[in-house]
Design a protein around this motif. Structure first.
Motif, PDB file in Angstrom:
ATOM      1  N   ALA A   5       0.821  -1.220   0.000  1.00 39.16           N
ATOM      2  CA  ALA A   5       0.000   0.000   0.000  1.00 39.16           C
ATOM      3  C   ALA A   5       0.851   1.264   0.000  1.00 39.16           C
ATOM      4  O   ALA A   5       0.504   2.242  -0.665  1.00 39.16           O
ATOM      5  CB  ALA A   5      -0.943  -0.005   1.201  1.00 39.16           C
ATOM      6  N   GLU A   6       1.957   1.248   0.709  1.00 41.44           N
ATOM      7  CA  GLU A   6       2.799   2.449   0.774  1.00 41.44           C
ATOM      8  C   GLU A   6       3.363   2.804  -0.607  1.00 41.44           C
ATOM      9  O   GLU A   6       3.253   3.947  -1.052  1.00 41.44           O
ATOM     10  CB  GLU A   6       3.932   2.252   1.772  1.00 41.44           C
ATOM     11  N   ASN A   7       3.940   1.822  -1.294  1.00 44.62           N
ATOM     12  CA  ASN A   7       4.531   2.090  -2.609  1.00 44.62           C
ATOM     13  C   ASN A   7       3.476   2.444  -3.652  1.00 44.62           C
ATOM     14  O   ASN A   7       3.694   3.327  -4.478  1.00 44.62           O
ATOM     15  CB  ASN A   7       5.369   0.899  -3.080  1.00 44.62           C
ATOM     16  N   VAL A   8       2.343   1.760  -3.619  1.00 46.88           N
ATOM     17  CA  VAL A   8       1.276   2.077  -4.563  1.00 46.88           C
ATOM     18  C   VAL A   8       0.766   3.488  -4.295  1.00 46.88           C
ATOM     19  O   VAL A   8       0.481   4.252  -5.221  1.00 46.88           O
ATOM     20  CB  VAL A   8       0.137   1.037  -4.501  1.00 46.88           C
ATOM     21  N   GLY A   9       0.696   3.874  -3.038  1.00 48.01           N
ATOM     22  CA  GLY A   9       0.300   5.247  -2.690  1.00 48.01           C
ATOM     23  C   GLY A   9       1.269   6.274  -3.250  1.00 48.01           C
ATOM     24  O   GLY A   9       0.851   7.327  -3.743  1.00 48.01           O
ATOM     25  N   PHE A  10       2.550   5.971  -3.193  1.00 41.57           N
ATOM     26  CA  PHE A  10       3.547   6.885  -3.761  1.00 41.57           C
ATOM     27  C   PHE A  10       3.377   6.999  -5.280  1.00 41.57           C
ATOM     28  O   PHE A  10       3.498   8.086  -5.846  1.00 41.57           O
ATOM     29  CB  PHE A  10       4.975   6.440  -3.437  1.00 41.57           C
ATOM     30  N   LYS A  11       3.101   5.880  -5.938  1.00 41.92           N
ATOM     31  CA  LYS A  11       2.886   5.907  -7.392  1.00 41.92           C
ATOM     32  C   LYS A  11       1.637   6.714  -7.727  1.00 41.92           C
ATOM     33  O   LYS A  11       1.599   7.448  -8.714  1.00 41.92           O
ATOM     34  CB  LYS A  11       2.772   4.490  -7.973  1.00 41.92           C
ATOM     35  N   ALA A  12       0.600   6.600  -6.879  1.00 43.66           N
ATOM     36  CA  ALA A  12      -0.613   7.405  -7.080  1.00 43.66           C
ATOM     37  C   ALA A  12      -0.259   8.889  -7.005  1.00 43.66           C
ATOM     38  O   ALA A  12      -0.743   9.695  -7.808  1.00 43.66           O
ATOM     39  CB  ALA A  12      -1.663   7.052  -6.029  1.00 43.66           C
ATOM     40  N   GLY A  13       0.600   9.248  -6.077  1.00 42.27           N
ATOM     41  CA  GLY A  13       1.049  10.640  -5.969  1.00 42.27           C
ATOM     42  C   GLY A  13       1.801  11.084  -7.202  1.00 42.27           C
ATOM     43  O   GLY A  13       1.607  12.205  -7.688  1.00 42.27           O
ATOM     44  N   ASP A  14       2.638  10.205  -7.731  1.00 36.62           N
ATOM     45  CA  ASP A  14       3.384  10.521  -8.961  1.00 36.62           C
ATOM     46  C   ASP A  14       2.424  10.769 -10.122  1.00 36.62           C
ATOM     47  O   ASP A  14       2.598  11.715 -10.899  1.00 36.62           O
ATOM     48  CB  ASP A  14       4.340   9.380  -9.326  1.00 36.62           C
ATOM     49  N   VAL A  15       1.411   9.905 -10.246  1.00 42.49           N
ATOM     50  CA  VAL A  15       0.425  10.044 -11.320  1.00 42.49           C
ATOM     51  C   VAL A  15      -0.339  11.352 -11.151  1.00 42.49           C
ATOM     52  O   VAL A  15      -0.516  12.117 -12.105  1.00 42.49           O
ATOM     53  CB  VAL A  15      -0.548   8.840 -11.336  1.00 42.49           C
ATOM     54  N   GLN A  17       0.512  14.113  -9.587  1.00 39.67           N
ATOM     55  CA  GLN A  17       1.373  15.267  -9.853  1.00 39.67           C
ATOM     56  C   GLN A  17       1.617  15.462 -11.345  1.00 39.67           C
ATOM     57  O   GLN A  17       1.652  16.591 -11.839  1.00 39.67           O
ATOM     58  CB  GLN A  17       2.706  15.132  -9.107  1.00 39.67           C
ATOM     59  N   ALA A  18       1.792  14.364 -12.078  1.00 37.73           N
ATOM     60  CA  ALA A  18       2.008  14.458 -13.528  1.00 37.73           C
ATOM     61  C   ALA A  18       0.778  15.054 -14.207  1.00 37.73           C
ATOM     62  O   ALA A  18       0.898  15.913 -15.084  1.00 37.73           O
ATOM     63  CB  ALA A  18       2.325  13.079 -14.108  1.00 37.73           C
ATOM     64  N   LEU A  19      -0.413  14.604 -13.793  1.00 38.80           N
ATOM     65  CA  LEU A  19      -1.641  15.144 -14.384  1.00 38.80           C
ATOM     66  C   LEU A  19      -1.850  16.608 -14.001  1.00 38.80           C
ATOM     67  O   LEU A  19      -2.262  17.420 -14.824  1.00 38.80           O
ATOM     68  CB  LEU A  19      -2.847  14.305 -13.948  1.00 38.80           C
ATOM     69  N   ALA A  20      -1.549  16.945 -12.757  1.00 38.01           N
ATOM     70  CA  ALA A  20      -1.710  18.327 -12.309  1.00 38.01           C
ATOM     71  C   ALA A  20      -0.765  19.254 -13.066  1.00 38.01           C
ATOM     72  O   ALA A  20      -1.153  20.350 -13.476  1.00 38.01           O
ATOM     73  CB  ALA A  20      -1.463  18.426 -10.800  1.00 38.01           C
ATOM     74  N   ALA A  21       0.464  18.810 -13.289  1.00 43.06           N
ATOM     75  CA  ALA A  21       1.445  19.633 -13.995  1.00 43.06           C
ATOM     76  C   ALA A  21       1.055  19.807 -15.465  1.00 43.06           C
ATOM     77  O   ALA A  21       1.256  20.877 -16.039  1.00 43.06           O
ATOM     78  CB  ALA A  21       2.832  19.002 -13.892  1.00 43.06           C
ATOM     79  N   THR A  42       2.222   3.154 -13.273  1.00 44.00           N
ATOM     80  CA  THR A  42       1.198   4.150 -13.585  1.00 44.00           C
ATOM     81  C   THR A  42      -0.190   3.555 -13.382  1.00 44.00           C
ATOM     82  O   THR A  42      -1.059   4.175 -12.767  1.00 44.00           O
ATOM     83  CB  THR A  42       1.361   4.655 -15.030  1.00 44.00           C
ATOM     84  N   LEU A  43      -0.389   2.336 -13.870  1.00 52.25           N
ATOM     85  CA  LEU A  43      -1.689   1.686 -13.730  1.00 52.25           C
ATOM     86  C   LEU A  43      -2.020   1.409 -12.265  1.00 52.25           C
ATOM     87  O   LEU A  43      -3.174   1.568 -11.843  1.00 52.25           O
ATOM     88  CB  LEU A  43      -1.727   0.397 -14.549  1.00 52.25           C
ATOM     89  N   LEU A  44      -1.034   1.021 -11.489  1.00 59.83           N
ATOM     90  CA  LEU A  44      -1.265   0.809 -10.053  1.00 59.83           C
ATOM     91  C   LEU A  44      -1.714   2.111  -9.389  1.00 59.83           C
ATOM     92  O   LEU A  44      -2.684   2.135  -8.624  1.00 59.83           O
ATOM     93  CB  LEU A  44       0.012   0.299  -9.369  1.00 59.83           C
ATOM     94  N   GLY A  45      -1.000   3.181  -9.671  1.00 60.10           N
ATOM     95  CA  GLY A  45      -1.352   4.482  -9.108  1.00 60.10           C
ATOM     96  C   GLY A  45      -2.712   4.959  -9.566  1.00 60.10           C
ATOM     97  O   GLY A  45      -3.493   5.522  -8.792  1.00 60.10           O
ATOM     98  N   MET A  46      -3.038   4.697 -10.824  1.00 60.41           N
ATOM     99  CA  MET A  46      -4.347   5.091 -11.355  1.00 60.41           C
ATOM    100  C   MET A  46      -5.471   4.362 -10.632  1.00 60.41           C
ATOM    101  O   MET A  46      -6.513   4.949 -10.335  1.00 60.41           O
ATOM    102  CB  MET A  46      -4.414   4.804 -12.850  1.00 60.41           C
ATOM    103  N   GLY A  47      -5.264   3.081 -10.333  1.00 62.82           N
ATOM    104  CA  GLY A  47      -6.276   2.317  -9.619  1.00 62.82           C
ATOM    105  C   GLY A  47      -6.602   2.956  -8.283  1.00 62.82           C
ATOM    106  O   GLY A  47      -7.772   3.095  -7.897  1.00 62.82           O
ATOM    107  N   TRP A  48      -5.565   3.372  -7.580  1.00 59.62           N
ATOM    108  CA  TRP A  48      -5.720   4.043  -6.288  1.00 59.62           C
ATOM    109  C   TRP A  48      -6.525   5.329  -6.463  1.00 59.62           C
ATOM    110  O   TRP A  48      -7.466   5.598  -5.720  1.00 59.62           O
ATOM    111  CB  TRP A  48      -4.331   4.344  -5.738  1.00 59.62           C
ATOM    112  N   LEU A  49      -6.145   6.129  -7.461  1.00 54.59           N
ATOM    113  CA  LEU A  49      -6.811   7.417  -7.686  1.00 54.59           C
ATOM    114  C   LEU A  49      -8.250   7.248  -8.169  1.00 54.59           C
ATOM    115  O   LEU A  49      -9.123   8.038  -7.793  1.00 54.59           O
ATOM    116  CB  LEU A  49      -5.998   8.258  -8.673  1.00 54.59           C
ATOM    117  N   PHE A  50      -8.512   6.227  -8.980  1.00 53.36           N
ATOM    118  CA  PHE A  50      -9.892   5.955  -9.409  1.00 53.36           C
ATOM    119  C   PHE A  50     -10.756   5.627  -8.196  1.00 53.36           C
ATOM    120  O   PHE A  50     -11.872   6.109  -8.062  1.00 53.36           O
ATOM    121  CB  PHE A  50      -9.963   4.787 -10.407  1.00 53.36           C
ATOM    122  N   LYS A  51     -10.218   4.802  -7.302  1.00 54.72           N
ATOM    123  CA  LYS A  51     -10.981   4.405  -6.110  1.00 54.72           C
ATOM    124  C   LYS A  51     -11.314   5.617  -5.257  1.00 54.72           C
ATOM    125  O   LYS A  51     -12.394   5.703  -4.683  1.00 54.72           O
ATOM    126  CB  LYS A  51     -10.186   3.384  -5.292  1.00 54.72           C
TER     127      LYS A  51
END
Length: 65
Positions: A5-15, A17-21, A42-51
């Motif tokens: 969960a910690e690493n996937v959360g970090f990837k969600a943050g990366d995703v 930030q990329a979209l915000a920028a 990216t897909l892992l992070g997207m899953g988190w953000l979709f949820k």
């Protein structure tokens, strides 16, 4: 990549930030390039953000909600 969960959360943050920028909808490949992470991460992070309801899909692109 460690799948927890910690690493996937970090990837969600990366995703996020990329979209915000970018300030526009991006494809998975474009998000991965902008965030400097793999498409799999990216897909892992997207899953988190979709949820969380923070991103939406529009055709073949992803944008902030």
């Amino acid at each position: 990549v460690a799948y927890n969960a910690e690493n996937v959360g970090f990837k969600a943050g990366d995703v996020y930030q990329a979209l915000a920028a970018a300030e526009k909808a991006l494809s998975v490949k474009e998000i991965a390039k902008a965030a400097k992470i793999s498409e799999e991460e990216t897909l892992l992070g997207m899953g988190w953000l979709f949820k969380e309801g923070k991103i939406v899909a529009s055709e073949d692109k992803i944008a902030l909600a």
